[in-house]
Design a protein around this motif. Structure first.
Motif, PDB file in Angstrom:
ATOM      1  N   GLN A  84       0.800  -1.220   0.000  1.00 55.87           N
ATOM      2  CA  GLN A  84       0.000   0.000   0.000  1.00 55.87           C
ATOM      3  C   GLN A  84       0.832   1.269   0.000  1.00 55.87           C
ATOM      4  N   TYR A  85       2.031   1.211   0.609  1.00 55.04           N
ATOM      5  CA  TYR A  85       2.863   2.414   0.744  1.00 55.04           C
ATOM      6  C   TYR A  85       4.280   2.100   0.251  1.00 55.04           C
ATOM      7  N   PRO A  86       4.460   1.902  -1.051  1.00 59.50           N
ATOM      8  CA  PRO A  86       5.770   1.478  -1.559  1.00 59.50           C
ATOM      9  C   PRO A  86       6.885   2.475  -1.283  1.00 59.50           C
ATOM     10  N   GLN A  87       6.564   3.757  -1.290  1.00 56.82           N
ATOM     11  CA  GLN A  87       7.616   4.751  -1.062  1.00 56.82           C
ATOM     12  C   GLN A  87       8.080   4.737   0.393  1.00 56.82           C
ATOM     13  N   SER A  88       7.144   4.637   1.326  1.00 55.07           N
ATOM     14  CA  SER A  88       7.526   4.532   2.733  1.00 55.07           C
ATOM     15  C   SER A  88       8.271   3.222   2.996  1.00 55.07           C
ATOM     16  N   ALA A  89       7.910   2.157   2.280  1.00 54.02           N
ATOM     17  CA  ALA A  89       8.639   0.892   2.420  1.00 54.02           C
ATOM     18  C   ALA A  89      10.099   1.085   2.037  1.00 54.02           C
ATOM     19  N   LYS A  90      10.364   1.874   1.011  1.00 56.40           N
ATOM     20  CA  LYS A  90      11.730   2.140   0.587  1.00 56.40           C
ATOM     21  C   LYS A  90      12.504   2.889   1.671  1.00 56.40           C
ATOM     22  N   VAL A  91      11.835   3.787   2.380  1.00 52.64           N
ATOM     23  CA  VAL A  91      12.477   4.495   3.495  1.00 52.64           C
ATOM     24  C   VAL A  91      12.992   3.504   4.530  1.00 52.64           C
ATOM     25  N   PHE A  92      12.163   2.533   4.910  1.00 55.68           N
ATOM     26  CA  PHE A  92      12.563   1.572   5.932  1.00 55.68           C
ATOM     27  C   PHE A  92      13.631   0.604   5.415  1.00 55.68           C
TER      28      PHE A  92
END
Length: 328
Positions: free
Chosen positions: A47-55
């Motif tokens: 659902q949140y691919p960009q935030s996943a990249k942050v982590f």
């Protein structure tokens, strides 16, 4: 229960750790934190691919810290790293297990990550104080500063991977998921519980004139409707294709709100005086119907006047039917 007052002696105190054990503990902690960040990334990726990249990037930072600590341990103590983890040390900061992190929201995950960084900073600060070797002390101090700066790193990574438009889109996605999982089934339950129980409750009230019997009718109707709506909501859609979320959560939201909708105007009949109870129940019905209209307008974007017309008019007709049947 006694464990709350007499802590287990199987845990070591932080003060008792040797410098080698402190390094080993730091290594295992960095490994665990990296795994947690990767687990967050996996949880958010759909659902949140960009935030996943942050982590994912933050996990890489933790891996780099781990490698620095391993190299320091190799230089001072050799290749064999003692097995010591944070759960072996009393008063050490804890992490939630995977099964407790699985259903966190995006904001809860970000808050948890911030708490992790603050705890790691405190650990490295205390560990540096207990280290006599100058190079080890310097490394631990640098890592403390790095952990303290993780919030800044997260902010920079967020700007890189989650620009304003993406952040807004993710916020909208989270809001839609909240509506689909909780608001929509809860609203359906509240409408059903509030409206469908009007006729039997008020029919029983005017037919018997007995407040206690009316309360029992209302209680049974409300609880029965809540159980029925809850199981129906949970059983008819597992949420995998529709994206409406956990069927258990939706079933609970629908069932609880259905029961509350009926109990709202059943509970006044605990008042022994018939007309006092009936007037109180009628006022509560009025508040319930307008509250439903407000929720429809706020979350479902239904024009307020149309929502009021549908809910209030429909509820009034059901109420009138119950009174007429009770007087018949």
């Amino acid at each position: 229960m006694l464990g709350r007052f007499f802590p287990s002696s199987s845990k070591r105190s932080f003060a008792s750790l040797s410098e080698q054990e402190i390094l080993a503990l730091a290594i295992s902690s960095e490994e665990d934190d990296a795994r947690i960040y990767l687990a967050y990334a996996d949880q958010l990726r759909a659902q949140y691919p960009q935030s996943a990249k942050v982590f994912e990037d933050m996990a890489e930072v933790e891996h780099s810290h781990r490698n620095m600590l391993i190299e320091m341990h190799r230089q001072r103590f050799g290749e064999r790293i003692p097995l010591i983890r944070r759960e072996y040390v009393s008063d050490f900061y804890s992490r939630k297990p995977d099964w407790l992190r699985a259903n966190q929201t995006l904001e809860q995950i970000r808050d948890e990550a911030e708490a992790m960084e603050q705890s790691a900073y405190r650990f490295y600060t205390e560990a540096a104080k207990r280290t006599s070797d100058a190079e080890t002390r310097r490394l631990l101090g640098d890592l403390a500063l790095a952990e303290q700066g993780h919030e800044e790193i997260a902010r920079m990574l967020g700007e890189k991977h989650v620009p304003a438009d993406v952040a807004h889109e993710e916020a909208q996605t989270a809001r839609r998921q909240f509506i689909l999982t909780y608001v929509q089934p809860g609203l359906a339950g509240l409408m059903d519980g509030s409206v469908s129980t009007l006729a039997p409750i008020f029919a029983a009230a005017f037919a018997t004139g007995d407040t206690w019997q009316t309360f029992l009718v209302g209680l049974s109707a409300s609880v029965g409707a809540g159980i029925s709506m809850g199981f129906t909501e949970a059983a008819h859609d597992d949420g995998k294709l529709s994206g409406r979320g956990s069927p258990v959560k939706r079933g609970l939201a629908s069932g609880v709100m259905t029961a509350l909708g009926g109990l709202g105007h059943a509970l006044p009949y605990l008042i022994p005086h018939f007309w006092t109870a009936t007037i109180t129940a009628s006022v509560i019905v009025f508040i319930e119907l307008w509250a439903i209209a407000f929720i429809q307008n706020k979350y479902m974007e239904t024009p307020f006047l149309r929502a009021a017309m549908q809910v209030v008019l429909g509820g009034s007709l059901v109420l009138a039917a119950g009174i007429l049947i009770g007087n018949g």
